[in-house]
Write a protein that holds these residues in place. Structure first.
Motif, mmCIF file in Angstrom:
data_model
loop_
_atom_site.group_PDB
_atom_site.id
_atom_site.type_symbol
_atom_site.label_atom_id
_atom_site.label_comp_id
_atom_site.label_asym_id
_atom_site.label_seq_id
_atom_site.Cartn_x
_atom_site.Cartn_y
_atom_site.Cartn_z
ATOM 1 N N LYS A 25 -0.586 -2.058 5.981
ATOM 2 C CA LYS A 25 0.496 -2.038 5.529
ATOM 3 C C LYS A 25 1.573 -2.888 6.131
ATOM 4 C CE LYS A 25 0.050 3.022 4.865
ATOM 5 N NZ LYS A 25 0.502 4.238 5.169
ATOM 6 N N VAL A 26 1.560 -3.191 7.148
ATOM 7 C CA VAL A 26 2.351 -4.287 7.830
ATOM 8 C C VAL A 26 2.117 -5.732 7.235
ATOM 9 C CG1 VAL A 26 3.316 -5.548 10.011
ATOM 10 C CG2 VAL A 26 2.843 -3.090 9.962
ATOM 11 N N ALA A 27 0.920 -6.157 7.266
ATOM 12 C CA ALA A 27 0.420 -7.353 6.707
ATOM 13 C C ALA A 27 0.959 -7.795 5.352
ATOM 14 C CB ALA A 27 -0.981 -7.610 6.827
ATOM 15 N N LYS A 28 0.848 -6.455 4.249
ATOM 16 C CA LYS A 28 1.365 -6.767 3.155
ATOM 17 C C LYS A 28 2.666 -6.634 2.878
ATOM 18 C CE LYS A 28 0.849 -3.973 -1.370
ATOM 19 N NZ LYS A 28 0.521 -2.589 -1.790
ATOM 20 N N LYS A 29 3.617 -5.721 3.747
ATOM 21 C CA LYS A 29 4.940 -6.031 3.625
ATOM 22 C C LYS A 29 5.371 -7.219 4.330
ATOM 23 C CE LYS A 29 7.119 -2.241 4.073
ATOM 24 N NZ LYS A 29 8.073 -2.174 2.828
ATOM 25 N N ALA A 30 4.800 -8.092 5.313
ATOM 26 C CA ALA A 30 5.109 -9.088 5.949
ATOM 27 C C ALA A 30 4.898 -10.329 4.769
ATOM 28 C CB ALA A 30 4.338 -9.491 7.151
ATOM 29 N N ASP A 44 6.838 -16.570 10.031
ATOM 30 C CA ASP A 44 5.682 -15.671 10.118
ATOM 31 C C ASP A 44 6.023 -14.578 11.127
ATOM 32 O OD1 ASP A 44 5.191 -18.101 11.666
ATOM 33 O OD2 ASP A 44 3.263 -16.978 12.110
ATOM 34 N N VAL A 45 6.330 -14.900 12.529
ATOM 35 C CA VAL A 45 6.657 -13.843 13.670
ATOM 36 C C VAL A 45 7.740 -12.967 13.003
ATOM 37 C CG1 VAL A 45 7.331 -13.391 15.777
ATOM 38 C CG2 VAL A 45 5.574 -15.388 15.372
ATOM 39 N N ASP A 46 8.767 -13.678 12.640
ATOM 40 C CA ASP A 46 9.929 -12.916 12.079
ATOM 41 C C ASP A 46 9.576 -11.999 10.879
ATOM 42 O OD1 ASP A 46 11.621 -14.133 14.053
ATOM 43 O OD2 ASP A 46 12.194 -15.771 12.247
ATOM 44 N N ASP A 47 8.964 -12.367 10.183
ATOM 45 C CA ASP A 47 8.346 -11.482 8.713
ATOM 46 C C ASP A 47 7.642 -10.443 9.449
ATOM 47 O OD1 ASP A 47 9.624 -13.117 7.114
ATOM 48 O OD2 ASP A 47 7.878 -14.216 6.487
ATOM 49 N N TRP A 48 6.624 -10.630 10.337
ATOM 50 C CA TRP A 48 5.783 -9.682 10.858
ATOM 51 C C TRP A 48 6.407 -8.413 11.610
ATOM 52 C CZ3 TRP A 48 0.754 -8.561 9.924
ATOM 53 C CH2 TRP A 48 0.148 -7.636 10.689
ATOM 54 N N LEU A 49 7.613 -9.053 12.435
ATOM 55 C CA LEU A 49 8.424 -8.086 13.209
ATOM 56 C C LEU A 49 9.265 -7.281 12.347
ATOM 57 C CD1 LEU A 49 9.257 -10.083 16.482
ATOM 58 C CD2 LEU A 49 7.570 -8.371 16.177
ATOM 59 N N GLU A 50 9.718 -7.873 11.405
ATOM 60 C CA GLU A 50 10.706 -6.946 10.386
ATOM 61 C C GLU A 50 9.757 -6.061 9.474
ATOM 62 O OE1 GLU A 50 14.057 -5.841 8.135
ATOM 63 O OE2 GLU A 50 13.605 -6.740 10.132
ATOM 64 N N ALA A 51 8.398 -6.410 8.974
ATOM 65 C CA ALA A 51 7.388 -5.476 8.466
ATOM 66 C C ALA A 51 7.257 -4.545 9.457
ATOM 67 C CB ALA A 51 6.344 -6.439 8.174
ATOM 68 N N GLU A 52 6.892 -4.697 10.763
ATOM 69 C CA GLU A 52 6.384 -3.524 11.437
ATOM 70 C C GLU A 52 7.698 -2.550 11.582
ATOM 71 O OE1 GLU A 52 5.745 -5.145 15.077
ATOM 72 O OE2 GLU A 52 3.210 -4.993 14.964
ATOM 73 N N ARG A 53 8.877 -3.065 11.903
ATOM 74 C CA ARG A 53 9.961 -2.182 11.630
ATOM 75 C C ARG A 53 10.082 -1.506 10.552
ATOM 76 N NH1 ARG A 53 14.847 -1.713 10.014
ATOM 77 N NH2 ARG A 53 14.817 -3.270 8.870
ATOM 78 N N GLU A 58 9.757 3.509 7.599
ATOM 79 C CA GLU A 58 9.353 4.385 6.560
ATOM 80 C C GLU A 58 8.331 5.579 6.870
ATOM 81 O OE1 GLU A 58 7.401 1.348 4.245
ATOM 82 O OE2 GLU A 58 9.244 0.882 3.142
ATOM 83 N N LEU A 59 7.532 5.391 7.897
ATOM 84 C CA LEU A 59 6.786 6.541 8.429
ATOM 85 C C LEU A 59 7.541 7.773 8.947
ATOM 86 C CD1 LEU A 59 3.559 4.434 9.873
ATOM 87 C CD2 LEU A 59 3.543 5.918 7.799
ATOM 88 N N ARG A 60 8.531 7.018 9.740
ATOM 89 C CA ARG A 60 9.276 8.134 10.395
ATOM 90 C C ARG A 60 10.048 9.231 9.494
ATOM 91 N NH1 ARG A 60 11.816 4.536 15.504
ATOM 92 N NH2 ARG A 60 10.184 4.858 16.681
ATOM 93 N N GLN A 61 10.614 8.346 8.205
ATOM 94 C CA GLN A 61 11.147 9.219 7.190
ATOM 95 C C GLN A 61 10.288 10.069 6.353
ATOM 96 O OE1 GLN A 61 13.656 6.280 5.432
ATOM 97 N NE2 GLN A 61 15.109 6.061 7.144
ATOM 98 N N GLY A 62 9.120 9.640 6.376
ATOM 99 C CA GLY A 62 7.837 10.176 5.809
ATOM 100 C C GLY A 62 7.826 9.576 4.283
ATOM 101 N N LEU A 63 8.243 8.341 4.172
ATOM 102 C CA LEU A 63 8.212 7.694 2.898
ATOM 103 C C LEU A 63 6.948 6.977 2.874
ATOM 104 C CD1 LEU A 63 11.698 6.344 2.605
ATOM 105 C CD2 LEU A 63 10.985 8.359 1.496
ATOM 106 N N ARG A 64 6.461 6.556 1.753
ATOM 107 C CA ARG A 64 5.408 5.850 1.315
ATOM 108 C C ARG A 64 5.630 4.391 1.461
ATOM 109 N NH1 ARG A 64 1.880 6.439 -3.706
ATOM 110 N NH2 ARG A 64 0.335 4.766 -3.171
ATOM 111 N N PRO A 65 5.287 3.652 2.248
ATOM 112 C CA PRO A 65 5.687 2.001 1.991
ATOM 113 C C PRO A 65 5.142 1.389 0.795
ATOM 114 C CG PRO A 65 4.635 2.490 4.210
ATOM 115 C CD PRO A 65 4.580 3.746 3.313
ATOM 116 N N GLU A 66 6.061 0.978 0.004
ATOM 117 C CA GLU A 66 5.749 0.055 -1.247
ATOM 118 C C GLU A 66 6.238 -1.247 -1.387
ATOM 119 O OE1 GLU A 66 6.088 2.599 -4.669
ATOM 120 O OE2 GLU A 66 4.797 4.045 -3.677
ATOM 121 N N ARG A 67 7.403 -1.161 -0.879
ATOM 122 C CA ARG A 67 8.177 -2.604 -0.951
ATOM 123 C C ARG A 67 9.062 -3.010 0.367
ATOM 124 N NH1 ARG A 67 12.367 -0.492 -5.586
ATOM 125 N NH2 ARG A 67 12.576 1.418 -4.484
ATOM 126 N N PRO A 68 9.286 -4.062 0.441
ATOM 127 C CA PRO A 68 9.895 -4.629 1.660
ATOM 128 C C PRO A 68 11.475 -4.031 1.523
ATOM 129 C CG PRO A 68 9.469 -6.487 0.237
ATOM 130 C CD PRO A 68 8.938 -5.374 -0.283
#
Length: 68
Positions: A25-30, A44-53, A58-68
């Motif tokens: 999921k992180v890779a797709k979002k990055a 790439d590092v900035d994108d990865w860290l932002e995607a992880e965040r 989204e997981l904490r809010q119970g949402l399904r990650p679909e878009r950045p």
């Protein structure tokens, strides 16, 4: 004793699968973030860290990650 090892392996396999799903999921979002920036390389590092965040949020809010 072999039953314990089987249970232990199953638990470990479940964690590995969860980790793989998370990182997928992180890779797709990055990559989506990379594309939104017009494919500008060098962030790439900035994108990865932002995607992880974003995925963790989204997981904490119970949402399904679909878009950045």
């Amino acid at each position: 004793m072999s039953e314990y090892k089987t249970v232990k392996k199953s638990s470990s396999a479940g964690n590995q699968q969860h980790d793989e799903q998370f990182y997928a999921k992180v890779a797709k979002k990055a990559y989506a973030l990379f594309e939104l920036r017009g494919g500008d390389h060098g962030h790439d590092v900035d994108d990865w860290l932002e995607a992880e965040r974003l995925v963790v949020e989204e997981l904490r809010q119970g949402l399904r990650p679909e878009r950045p």
